[in-house]
Structures are given as structure tokens and as C-alpha cells.
Design an enzyme around this catalytic site. Sequence first.
Site, PDB file in Angstrom:
ATOM      1  N   GLY A  82       0.818  -1.216   0.000  1.00 48.24           N
ATOM      2  CA  GLY A  82       0.000   0.000   0.000  1.00 48.24           C
ATOM      3  C   GLY A  82       0.847   1.260   0.000  1.00 48.24           C
ATOM      4  N   ARG A 146       1.292  -5.900  -4.996  1.00 46.27           N
ATOM      5  CA  ARG A 146       1.350  -6.792  -3.830  1.00 46.27           C
ATOM      6  C   ARG A 146       1.783  -8.213  -4.179  1.00 46.27           C
ATOM      7  NH1 ARG A 146      -0.485  -4.512   0.752  1.00 46.27           N
ATOM      8  NH2 ARG A 146      -2.059  -2.878   0.654  1.00 46.27           N
ATOM      9  N   ASP A 177       4.925  -7.675   5.210  1.00 50.74           N
ATOM     10  CA  ASP A 177       4.907  -8.747   4.210  1.00 50.74           C
ATOM     11  C   ASP A 177       5.977  -8.523   3.135  1.00 50.74           C
ATOM     12  OD1 ASP A 177       2.835 -10.247   5.330  1.00 50.74           O
ATOM     13  OD2 ASP A 177       1.306  -9.006   4.384  1.00 50.74           O
ATOM     14  N   LYS A 203       8.152   0.705   5.461  1.00 49.97           N
ATOM     15  CA  LYS A 203       7.047   1.541   4.991  1.00 49.97           C
ATOM     16  C   LYS A 203       5.719   0.984   5.451  1.00 49.97           C
ATOM     17  CE  LYS A 203       4.396   0.020   2.540  1.00 49.97           C
ATOM     18  NZ  LYS A 203       3.470  -0.732   1.708  1.00 49.97           N
ATOM     19  N   THR A 204       4.827   1.742   5.939  1.00 52.76           N
ATOM     20  CA  THR A 204       3.399   1.441   6.047  1.00 52.76           C
ATOM     21  C   THR A 204       2.726   2.475   6.935  1.00 52.76           C
ATOM     22  OG1 THR A 204       1.635  -0.080   6.666  1.00 52.76           O
ATOM     23  CG2 THR A 204       3.661  -0.339   7.905  1.00 52.76           C
ATOM     24  N   ASP A 206       0.222   1.889   8.502  1.00 48.75           N
ATOM     25  CA  ASP A 206      -0.382   1.157   9.621  1.00 48.75           C
ATOM     26  C   ASP A 206       0.418   1.295  10.912  1.00 48.75           C
ATOM     27  OD1 ASP A 206      -2.024   0.351   7.607  1.00 48.75           O
ATOM     28  OD2 ASP A 206      -1.308  -1.710   7.524  1.00 48.75           O
ATOM     29  N   ARG A 430      -3.073   8.125   2.309  1.00 51.39           N
ATOM     30  CA  ARG A 430      -1.883   7.351   1.934  1.00 51.39           C
ATOM     31  C   ARG A 430      -0.968   8.064   0.944  1.00 51.39           C
ATOM     32  NH1 ARG A 430      -3.371   1.190   0.778  1.00 51.39           N
ATOM     33  NH2 ARG A 430      -3.898   2.093  -1.236  1.00 51.39           N
TER      34      ARG A 430
HETATM   35  P1  FBP Z   1       0.670  -2.060   3.609  1.00 53.26           P
HETATM   36  O1  FBP Z   1       0.592  -3.005   4.770  1.00 53.26           O
HETATM   37  O2  FBP Z   1       1.107  -2.702   2.351  1.00 53.26           O
HETATM   38  O3  FBP Z   1       1.472  -0.845   3.932  1.00 53.26           O
HETATM   39  O4  FBP Z   1      -0.809  -1.547   3.319  1.00 53.26           O
HETATM   40  C1  FBP Z   1      -1.464  -0.719   4.175  1.00 53.26           C
HETATM   41  C2  FBP Z   1      -2.940  -0.581   3.849  1.00 53.26           C
HETATM   42  O5  FBP Z   1      -3.206   0.783   3.605  1.00 53.26           O
HETATM   43  C3  FBP Z   1      -3.823  -1.121   4.977  1.00 53.26           C
HETATM   44  O6  FBP Z   1      -4.019  -0.161   5.981  1.00 53.26           O
HETATM   45  C4  FBP Z   1      -5.071  -1.486   4.238  1.00 53.26           C
HETATM   46  O7  FBP Z   1      -5.813  -2.483   4.908  1.00 53.26           O
HETATM   47  C5  FBP Z   1      -4.554  -2.002   2.936  1.00 53.26           C
HETATM   48  O8  FBP Z   1      -3.333  -1.318   2.698  1.00 53.26           O
HETATM   49  C6  FBP Z   1      -5.491  -1.777   1.782  1.00 53.26           C
HETATM   50  O9  FBP Z   1      -4.968  -2.394   0.671  1.00 53.26           O
HETATM   51  P2  FBP Z   1      -5.313  -2.045  -0.837  1.00 53.26           P
HETATM   52  O10 FBP Z   1      -4.537  -0.815  -1.173  1.00 53.26           O
HETATM   53  O11 FBP Z   1      -4.804  -3.228  -1.565  1.00 53.26           O
HETATM   54  O12 FBP Z   1      -6.774  -1.824  -0.914  1.00 53.26           O
END
Ligand code: FBP
Length: 559
Positions: A82, A146, A177, A203-204, A206, A430
Site C-alpha cells: 500500500g 502486492r 509482508d 514503509k506502512t 499502519d 496514503r
Molecule cells: P501495507 O501493509 O502494504 O502498507 O498496506 C497498508 C494498507 O493501507 C492497509 O491499511 C489497508 O488495509 C490495505 O493497505 C489496503 O490495501 P489495498 O490498497 O490493496 O486496498
Amino acid sequence: MKELSALQTERLKYRPKLPSSLAGGINNLMLSEGNKTQSVKDQEQIQELFKNTYGKPIVTFKTVSTGTQSEARNIGVILSGGQAPGGHNVIAGLYDALKQANPNSKLYGFLGGPSGIIDGKYIEFTDEKINAYRNTGGFDIIGSGRTKLETEEQFQKAWQVCKNLGITGVVIIGGDDSNTNAAMLAEWFVKNNAGIQVIGCPKTIDGDLKNEQIEISFGFDTATKTYAELIGNILRDANSAKKYWHFIKLMGRSATHVGLEVALQTQPNITLISEEVEQKKMSLRQIVDYMSEIIAKRADMGKNFGIALIPEGLIEFIPEVKSMIANLNDTLAELENNSEYTNAEENAKFEIIKGRLNSEDSAVFSSLPVMIKQQLLMDRDPHGNVQVSKIETEKLLIEMIGTRLNEMKQQGKYNGKFSAQNHFFGYEGRCAFPSNFDADYCYSLGFNAYALMKFGLTGYLSSVKNLSANASEWVAGGVPLTMMMNMEKRHGQFKPVIKKALVELDGPVFKELEKNREAWAYNDNYIFPGSIQYFGPSSVCDITTETLKLENAAKLTAV
Ligand code: FBP
């Protein structure tokens, strides 16, 4: 030529700050090694799986005057998972370090995430390209994805692509991941004498990729400030109109770091913390009762409005639902190629699932509204995670609380008016322009990633610490990726993964919420943080998150 906003034009000129240990230049660094490390759990299994990269020491850098010139190198970079504000600055920092080390070096960007290195899709970065993206949000410079890197075939292809481009180092910018991918690739390259180093960057948004060595992942600062701005605005709207309850689901996947941080920044009436729900073994019904009682008490005070923050991953932490989801994951993995299931109509699918779950799980599954059942059956992401961003927990709670309040009304326990609005804040934060903190932190992480490569390290995560201090005092170094790993069940099988850091209920950040939430529920001590400031006094431009402030202060007290 694309037209730029006034802010973008000004932000392109911002010069990110580096820690003084790196600011002396990439060719003037000395590396110090700490003690050997071990994984957080399952040491024997992790060591067995990572024979070549396990147990390496933590390292730190300092500037020396007797540096050495570097040879020209070709390096590749991948943005994975993400989006998080600051990704472009990691690439800019890496590019600047590489060119400073030797102007003949080249940086390649793999397109569309990890799949780019397998399919050989890439661009070569130029000054012009990098300069157009400095201090901007988003991952659009090369895109993200991903794809999980884990098979022998993928590794072979990645090696071939790197060989064709003369690449001897790959930087993977990702979350838990993606950095698990980085660890596996690093191990495979060493095992096969490929001569390619792999370095990860944390990075994240979260905020769950953190530990003793990694204080915070990049993007958390900007994303939480963006959500806090939006929630501050809604708090003010609610307090003006006094007619709605706003139920706001906040991104953050499993952990509630985002929700907790935003709650401390804005002080809403209700904040659910998934980790607490799990620890207290709260059922869905108990959560509904807890929220309904606050709503009813506020109604008695003449306040038929308020704000409730709901963590994105809540549903997975309600013990009865968690157990059901774990078994549902196994059931879905078994049914993947079962045509009776894949060709079935929706209701028939529900029946097949119920028939395969044990009686308790089947009862929990049956009790959920159709909308939630459908969302739970959606495909898992490539890493085996339930896509919690697609589960509309905020709507589920509004529906169940509405029903509960009606019951309470009939029992004479509620005499208010419940009118609710639902929101989901996630994607809004984001790709925001990185705050000064994230702009500096990301640039330093990228620059530091190349420093780790320069010293021949592989299977490391770029680490910059002491982040509550001024950037010049930040401490740059590296942490072995295997140190953060344990074994977890994914797609029905145990796999090595980087352990997610969940909210610690005995930690200072949660304690701060716990201390205040009774008052915040009823007294409306709302805070309106406003938007991130990029120019102006340091008191508004350089504010850190409450999480970082409280956690680092607690570490200092503990020393
Ligand atoms: P990462 O763990 O890859 O940093 O992703 C964070 C995130 O924003 C989560 O908070 C959310 O659940 C997910 O990505 C949403 O994923 P997508 O962008 O595939 O809808």
C-alpha cells in the site's frame, strides 16, 4: 509538461534533513557492529530457513574524515504494498547517495511493485525524473503492487533480470509482508552466490512495522495527521449541527496504531481498540452494548451526536469472529479448486461454508448480515490476509446499535434520536504530501539503504532511530530482517513472516487513551488539529506524532 500546484512547486525545493552521521557524505562513513541477533520467536525454524542471513549484528554508522571512493554500481528499487507518504523521498535519498558515491552508478526502478523485477519491467532514473518527484506523496513514480516473491521460479527470473541490467543490489520499500519477501530474496541470492544484496525500508501507514530498533514506519506520521485533520473537521461539524453520530472506520489493517494516534490528536467520544477487544474477549454484542450505553447516556445529557472511531481490523479481533475467520481461511483454501463451490450461487456458497465449519464457527458465520458474509468470502490478498478495508464494520455497528437502541427505548432505557453517518478514512491519507518529518525520515532511510549496501550488507532493514530528536541527532544503521521474524499460518500453511507490532495495552500510548476516554465520552473535549503545515514556525511544521513522543519518552524513563 504537467502543470504543478503552487504547493508542489514549493515542495520540490525543500531540502530534506539528514542525520549528522550521514550528512558528512556517503564516502565518509564508518560502520560499527553490535552483538549477534536472533529472531523474536521460533528461532530454530527461522535459522533453518535463513541459514545464510540469520543472526547478523545490528549496525550503526558514523561520519569519518578518511572515507573511500566507491566503484560505480547498478542498483534496483521496488515500491511494494500500500502507498505511504514519503516513498518518493526514499528513492530520492537512495539516488542521491548512489550518485554521490559514484556519479557513474545507475538506479533502476522496477515498475508495478515486486512483479516488475520478475517480468523485467523497469525504468532508469535520471536527475530530471527524480527532481520532479522530490517531497511529493504517492508511489506513482514507478507504481506499486502486492505480488508475493516466494517461489524458486520467481527468484530465478529476478536474478536473470538483475544480471541483464548488471544490478548488484535491490532495495525493497515495503511493510511487514514485503520485507518478508526482501528477507527471502536476500537469503536466496546468498545461497546461490548471485552477488546481489537486498535491503528493506520500513514503509506502512499502519505503523505496525516497529520494534526496539525500528521506532516507526514511514507514512504513519503524515497519514495520521491527514486523518486527524478530517476527523477534527467532522468533530466540529457534529458539534455545530448536533444531530448526527459519525461512525468512522480508520485504516490500519490489524493493528490499531492509526486509530489510537488519531484519537489522541482529536479526542473523540468513542475509540475502539481491536487489541483491547481481543484481550477482554469482548463479543460483538458486548461492543454494541458498550457503545449503545455511551450513546444513551449522552442522549440523557441532551447530546444526540458524537464521533466513534472504529479500527479497520476490528472484526478479526473479536475472539468468536477471529476463530471463525481462521477456520474460514482454511476452508476457503480447501475449496479453491472445488467446482461445486466455485460455481455455486451466493446462498449455496454460504451453506457449503457453514457445513464445513464446526458448529460454533458456523453459528457465528450465520449470525452476520449478508453484506459482511459476502465481504468475508472475498479473495485474500497475495499474502493471505483478509482484505479488511472491504469489510464495512462501521455499517455493521450502526445497524446493530440501531436495533439495540430500539430495544432499550422499549425498556425505557433510552430516550434519544439516533441518526448515524458512516465514513471510511484510509485512501485519503496514503498519498498526502509527506510532512516535514516523513520527508526527512524517508530521505534518510533511502540514503542509509545505500550506505548499508556500500558496506556489503544484505538481508537488512534500513533503520533511522532517535526520531523524537532533531533530524541531525537521528541515528542511522541497519537491523537484520530475520531478527523480526516468526512463523505464522498463511493460506493454511506455516510460513516465516515479520511479526506485526500490535498496540501494547500496557504501553504509554494506550494508557493515555485509557486515562482520558471516560471524560472524552461525555465532555466533548474535541481538538481540531487542522491541516499539515509545511512552511512556518517549527511549532506547527515539526510536530511529531503522540505515539512517537509517548513511546520514546517511556523508553528514556526506563533507561
Ligand atoms: P501495507 O501493509 O502494504 O502498507 O498496506 C497498508 C494498507 O493501507 C492497509 O491499511 C489497508 O488495509 C490495505 O493497505 C489496503 O490495501 P489495498 O490498497 O490493496 O486496498
